[in-house]
Structure formats: structure tokens, C-alpha cells
Design a protein around this motif. Structure first.
Motif, PDB file in Angstrom:
ATOM      1  N   ILE A 199       0.838  -1.208   0.000  1.00 39.26           N
ATOM      2  CA  ILE A 199       0.000   0.000   0.000  1.00 39.26           C
ATOM      3  C   ILE A 199       0.871   1.255   0.000  1.00 39.26           C
ATOM      4  N   GLU A 200       1.932   1.213   0.794  1.00 38.08           N
ATOM      5  CA  GLU A 200       2.876   2.336   0.832  1.00 38.08           C
ATOM      6  C   GLU A 200       3.489   2.570  -0.545  1.00 38.08           C
ATOM      7  N   LYS A 201       3.839   1.460  -1.185  1.00 43.75           N
ATOM      8  CA  LYS A 201       4.452   1.561  -2.513  1.00 43.75           C
ATOM      9  C   LYS A 201       3.467   2.142  -3.528  1.00 43.75           C
ATOM     10  N   ARG A 202       2.205   1.741  -3.439  1.00 40.18           N
ATOM     11  CA  ARG A 202       1.191   2.291  -4.340  1.00 40.18           C
ATOM     12  C   ARG A 202       1.072   3.806  -4.173  1.00 40.18           C
ATOM     13  N   LEU A 203       1.149   4.251  -2.913  1.00 39.70           N
ATOM     14  CA  LEU A 203       1.074   5.690  -2.642  1.00 39.70           C
ATOM     15  C   LEU A 203       2.264   6.407  -3.293  1.00 39.70           C
ATOM     16  N   LYS A 204       3.423   5.792  -3.168  1.00 41.39           N
ATOM     17  CA  LYS A 204       4.631   6.354  -3.753  1.00 41.39           C
ATOM     18  C   LYS A 204       4.486   6.475  -5.276  1.00 41.39           C
ATOM     19  N   VAL A 205       3.970   5.418  -5.899  1.00 40.46           N
ATOM     20  CA  VAL A 205       3.776   5.421  -7.351  1.00 40.46           C
ATOM     21  C   VAL A 205       2.793   6.525  -7.749  1.00 40.46           C
ATOM     22  N   SER A 206       1.722   6.680  -6.959  1.00 36.95           N
ATOM     23  CA  SER A 206       0.732   7.718  -7.274  1.00 36.95           C
ATOM     24  C   SER A 206       1.387   9.093  -7.247  1.00 36.95           C
ATOM     25  N   ASN A 207       2.327   9.271  -6.320  1.00 39.00           N
ATOM     26  CA  ASN A 207       3.031  10.560  -6.254  1.00 39.00           C
ATOM     27  C   ASN A 207       3.977  10.754  -7.441  1.00 39.00           C
ATOM     28  N   TRP A 208       4.587   9.653  -7.916  1.00 34.95           N
ATOM     29  CA  TRP A 208       5.407   9.747  -9.139  1.00 34.95           C
ATOM     30  C   TRP A 208       4.545  10.270 -10.292  1.00 34.95           C
ATOM     31  N   TYR A 209       3.353   9.716 -10.420  1.00 27.83           N
ATOM     32  CA  TYR A 209       2.453  10.155 -11.498  1.00 27.83           C
ATOM     33  C   TYR A 209       2.066  11.624 -11.323  1.00 27.83           C
ATOM     34  N   LYS A 210       1.658  11.956 -10.087  1.00 24.55           N
ATOM     35  CA  LYS A 210       1.174  13.321  -9.835  1.00 24.55           C
ATOM     36  C   LYS A 210       2.249  14.345 -10.176  1.00 24.55           C
ATOM     37  N   LYS A 211       3.466  14.054  -9.733  1.00 20.96           N
ATOM     38  CA  LYS A 211       4.571  14.971  -9.960  1.00 20.96           C
ATOM     39  C   LYS A 211       4.778  15.226 -11.457  1.00 20.96           C
ATOM     40  N   ARG A 212       4.659  14.172 -12.231  1.00 16.85           N
ATOM     41  CA  ARG A 212       4.941  14.291 -13.670  1.00 16.85           C
ATOM     42  C   ARG A 212       3.779  14.852 -14.478  1.00 16.85           C
ATOM     43  N   LEU A 213       2.550  14.658 -13.975  1.00 14.12           N
ATOM     44  CA  LEU A 213       1.390  15.040 -14.797  1.00 14.12           C
ATOM     45  C   LEU A 213       0.725  16.334 -14.344  1.00 14.12           C
ATOM     46  N   ILE A 214       1.165  16.839 -13.201  1.00 12.81           N
ATOM     47  CA  ILE A 214       0.494  17.995 -12.603  1.00 12.81           C
ATOM     48  C   ILE A 214       0.473  19.212 -13.546  1.00 12.81           C
ATOM     49  N   ASP A 215       1.528  19.344 -14.361  1.00  9.09           N
ATOM     50  CA  ASP A 215       1.609  20.529 -15.236  1.00  9.09           C
ATOM     51  C   ASP A 215       1.111  20.236 -16.661  1.00  9.09           C
ATOM     52  N   CYS A 216       0.503  19.092 -16.855  1.00  7.96           N
ATOM     53  CA  CYS A 216      -0.019  18.766 -18.186  1.00  7.96           C
ATOM     54  C   CYS A 216      -1.455  19.290 -18.274  1.00  7.96           C
ATOM     55  N   GLU A 217      -1.673  20.290 -19.110  1.00  8.53           N
ATOM     56  CA  GLU A 217      -2.965  20.985 -19.095  1.00  8.53           C
ATOM     57  C   GLU A 217      -4.118  20.143 -19.649  1.00  8.53           C
ATOM     58  N   TYR A 218      -3.819  19.036 -20.308  1.00  4.51           N
ATOM     59  CA  TYR A 218      -4.875  18.212 -20.909  1.00  4.51           C
ATOM     60  C   TYR A 218      -5.328  17.071 -19.988  1.00  4.51           C
ATOM     61  N   VAL A 219      -4.659  17.017 -18.845  1.00  2.00           N
ATOM     62  CA  VAL A 219      -4.916  15.916 -17.919  1.00  2.00           C
ATOM     63  C   VAL A 219      -5.341  16.483 -16.576  1.00  2.00           C
ATOM     64  N   LYS A 220      -6.414  15.905 -16.003  1.00  2.00           N
ATOM     65  CA  LYS A 220      -6.803  16.319 -14.649  1.00  2.00           C
ATOM     66  C   LYS A 220      -6.601  15.148 -13.696  1.00  2.00           C
ATOM     67  N   ILE A 221      -6.068  15.467 -12.521  1.00  2.00           N
ATOM     68  CA  ILE A 221      -5.850  14.419 -11.533  1.00  2.00           C
ATOM     69  C   ILE A 221      -6.897  14.559 -10.434  1.00  2.00           C
ATOM     70  N   PRO A 222      -7.697  13.520 -10.220  1.00  2.00           N
ATOM     71  CA  PRO A 222      -8.763  13.599  -9.217  1.00  2.00           C
ATOM     72  C   PRO A 222      -8.228  13.835  -7.804  1.00  2.00           C
ATOM     73  N   GLY A 223      -9.018  14.510  -6.987  1.00  2.00           N
ATOM     74  CA  GLY A 223      -8.601  14.798  -5.614  1.00  2.00           C
ATOM     75  C   GLY A 223      -9.244  13.848  -4.614  1.00  2.00           C
ATOM     76  N   ILE A 224      -8.762  13.939  -3.381  1.00  2.00           N
ATOM     77  CA  ILE A 224      -9.311  13.124  -2.291  1.00  2.00           C
ATOM     78  C   ILE A 224     -10.157  14.034  -1.408  1.00  2.00           C
ATOM     79  N   LYS A 225     -11.325  13.567  -0.988  1.00  2.00           N
ATOM     80  CA  LYS A 225     -12.217  14.371  -0.149  1.00  2.00           C
ATOM     81  C   LYS A 225     -12.463  13.668   1.181  1.00  2.00           C
TER      82      LYS A 225
END
Ligand SMILES: *Cc1c(COP(=O)(O)O)cnc(C)c1O
Length: 374
Positions: free
Chosen positions: A256-282
């Protein structure tokens, strides 16, 4: 490079000895149905989730069907759920001739919009079936509040939610998914966070009576051998699956920890891509990245491009349930749930598993960016 959407073989080869030993020991024992490993695994699930009772069955789908039957989701009664989910979350209601009543989803979480539930409650409503999808739980505070005010039963479809936790009412204790409603279910389908080497499922509850019924229902409704109190099912977890799952559960927190880490790898790389939206946690909760989704412009063209570039993806879910042929009789039409319909056209799941490497995530994200540069 090729990045598969899902690959169970990496984990197996990493822990081959442990898995082989567990499987071999079941074969040696000759106890293939409800053997000792099954009881041990149920105990381990109770310990991990904090549920008082855990009853293993043959699949997540069976767990939903059995729990719906026990909770009285039948005979033309109404059960409120989301149209944006896997079929089994709603077919378990319709299966016993109850009526799934859909409510649109929240546009941030893709889970049921709890603010839209109350208007659907009427004297014929008997339950709410929230689904905790992808990486986070539905708003269990609001759902439990509505349930207690209206005397409704809550069945949590936590098939994808193993490891996810929701803040308790005292604000300190986090409660495991599936243990907040009257009953909850997990799936051990191979792709799931806690996945077996075949089908498997579990019902959890804190209610002794409901647990007792679930135990009977999985063996044809028998209170003891050849004494049938109910019309039940034949739905049990194979001992070999329990043995495999026990090995996996031991390493789950790390996964589970590793999955969280992977999600952060994605977020870091895609955050500035204007054609992609990353869903948030509520909500105050502990997410688990079973699935990493993006909302993508020109989604279907992106999928084709990624496929050409050896990147596997998946779409959960391309057609909301209210538009499925099997639910024609419910009388819904296109436009009834605009958020679910819009999300189903933009959502895309990227490869995520504990064994994926940062280079592979890089490769996936570079391919996504190259597509939009064209
Ligand atoms: C996987 C899944 C199920 C069904 O579980 P199986 O073990 O495949 O039968 C039910 N609901 C949801 C939301 C799921 O993702």
C-alpha cells in the motif's frame, strides 16, 4: 519499453518460495475447501480490519449477492446506489428483485454524491449501497447519518477498498472500509490490492446475527450439516486461495505504501499537463491507490496512442450502469446522471502496482505528454 497495465508475475517471482510453500502445504494437507488456512485468513482479516466477524466466500460478487439477500434487499424494495461502478454493485440488488435507485456521483471523488441521496429516500427504501472506488471511500459520515435517521441498512461495496480507512466519529480512530455499515464486502480478484490467484471474496460485519446468517448462506443455508434453515448458496473460499492471500496480507502495508509512492510519481509528472486532470481526495480518510485515474482530453485517441507505444491502460467504467441493457427495465435514459456520463468519457486508469518502477512511470508520462504535443 513495455508497461503492462497489470502483472501478477513480478510479485510471485519476488516471493516465490513463500507462495510455493503456502500452496504446497495445502496440497499436502488435502483439505481444499474451508481448510485451516481459510479460518486463519478470516482471523487475519478480522485483526487487520477490526471487524468482529469475517466470512469468506467464493468472490466479491457472491459476497454482495449474499449480503443483499441477508439485509432484505429484495421483493421490490428500493436500494440507493451509484451508477458509476462495476456491474455487481447493482446486479446484487436486482438479483433478488429489489430495485437499484441510482444517484449521480461526486465530480471530485467519483463516488456516490451523498448530498443527493436524501431526495431519493421514500417509504419503500430499505438500504444504501455505497461503493468505495479506485482510491477513496464514499462519505460515510453522511451516509450513516441518513441511514440511522431513516432506518436503512448499509452495505459497503469495499471490493476495491482493502486498506482504505475513514475517520471515526471521535476524529482519532480510523475505521477500515467495510466495517462502518451493517455489512461490508471485499473482493480478492487478482488485480485488487489484496488479490488472490483466482476468485475470492469476504463479508465483514460487527453484528453477530448477520454473521451467523452469512455463515449459513455460504453453505446452502445450513445451520449444521444437512439441516437447512434457509435457501442458501454454495460459495466458499478455496483453501489454496486463503493460503496465497495470507502470504499477501503479511506484505500488504508495504504494498500500500508503494502504491502511494507510485501515485506521487504520477502526480509529480502530470500535474503541469494541461490536458490531464488528476482527481482529488475528499474527507478525512486514508486513501489506497488501487487504481490511479486521470481525466484525459481526447481520451480514446490517447488510449490508442498509448497502446501503440506499449503502455497498457484500462477504463473504469466506459458505460454507467443506468445505460446498460440489463437495466433497461429501470427506465433511465441518457442525461439522467450527467456527472457519471461525463466522467465515463474522460476517465483513464494508468498502470499502478507495487512492483512498477519509476522509469516505467516516467515512460508512461512521457508518452502521455508526447501525445498532446502532436
Ligand atoms: C471487483 C469488484 C466487484 C466484484 O468482485 P469479484 O470478486 O470480481 O466478484 C464488485 N464491486 C466492485 C466495485 C469491484 O471493483
Amino acid at each position: 519499453m513495455e508497461v503492462k497495465f497489470f502483472t501478477p508475475t513480478r510479485e510471485y517471482s519476488e516471493k516465490k518460495d513463500e507462495f510455493d510453500k503456502a500452496i504446497q502445504s495445502v496440497i499436502n494437507s488435502g483439505s481444499f475447501i474451508m481448510g485451516k488456512e481459510v479460518t486463519d485468513f478470516e482471523d487475519a482479516i478480522k485483526k487487520y480490519t477490526g471487524a468482529k466477524y469475517a466470512i469468506s466466500v467464493a468472490s466479491g460478487t457472491d459476497a454482495l449477492v449474499i449480503a443483499s439477500d441477508i439485509l432484505g434487499f429484495k421483493d421490490k424494495k428500493e436500494v440507493i446506489t451509484s451508477p458509476f461502478t462495476f456491474l455487481a454493485s447493482a446486479s446484487c440488488i436486482a438479483m433478488h428483485n429489489a430495485k437499484p435507485v441510482f444517484v449521480d456521483i461526486d465530480e471530485t471523488t467519483f463516488n456516490i454524491d451523498a448530498n443527493k441521496i436524501e431526495e431519493k429516500i421514500n417509504p419503500n427504501t430499505v438500504g444504501i449501497l455505497p461503493i468505495h472506488l479506485f482510491c477513496q471511500m464514499s462519505d460515510m459520515d453522511k451516509i450513516m447519518d441518513l441511514a440511522s435517521k431513516n432506518n436503512l441498512r448499509v452495505l459497503e461495496d469495499a471490493a476495491e477498498a482493502f486498506g482504505m480507512r475513514w475517520k471515526g466519529s471521535n476524529g482519532i480512530v480510523y475505521k477500515h472500509s467495510g466495517t462502518i455499515g451493517d455489512m461490508g464486502i471485499f473482493s480478492f480478484f487478482p488485480t485488487k490490492t489484496l488479490g488472490g490467484y483466482g476468485d475470492g471474496g469476504m463479508i465483514v460485519t460487527n453484528d453477530a446475527k448477520l454473521a451467523e446468517m452469512a455463515k449459513m448462506f455460504r453453505v446452502h443455508g445450513a445451520s449444521k450439516k444437512y439441516h437447512y434453515d434457509y435457501l442458501g448458496y454454495n460459495s466458499r473460499l478455496d483453501t489454496i486461495q486463503a493460503a496465497v492471500l495470507s502470504v499477501k496480507l503479511k506484505h500488504l502495508d508495504k504494498s500500500i505504501e508503494k502504491r502511494l509512492k507510485v501515485s506521487n510519481w504520477y502526480k509529480k509528472r502530470l500535474i503541469d499537463c494541461e490536458y490531464v486532470k488528476i482527481p482529488g481526495i475528499k474527507g478525512e480518510q486514508k486513501p489506497v491507490y488501487y487504481v490511479f485515474n486521470i481525466l484525459a482530453e481526447s481520451r480514446d485517441k490517447l488510449v490508442a496512442y498509448l497502446k501503440q507505444n506499449n503502455v497498457g491502460t484500462s477504463i473504469y467504467y466506459p458505460i454507467p450502469l443506468h445505460l446498460q441493457k440489463c437495466f433497461n427495465h429501470l427506465g433511465y435514459k441518457e442525461g439522467d446522471f450527467p456527472v457519471a456520463e461525463k466522467v465515463s468519457k474522460e476517465i483513464l486508469a494508468l498502470p499502478i502496482y507495487p512492483e512498477i518502477t519509476e522509469d516505467e512511470v516516467d515512460f508512461v508520462c512521457t508518452a502521455i505528454k508526447n501525445f498532446y504535443k502532436k
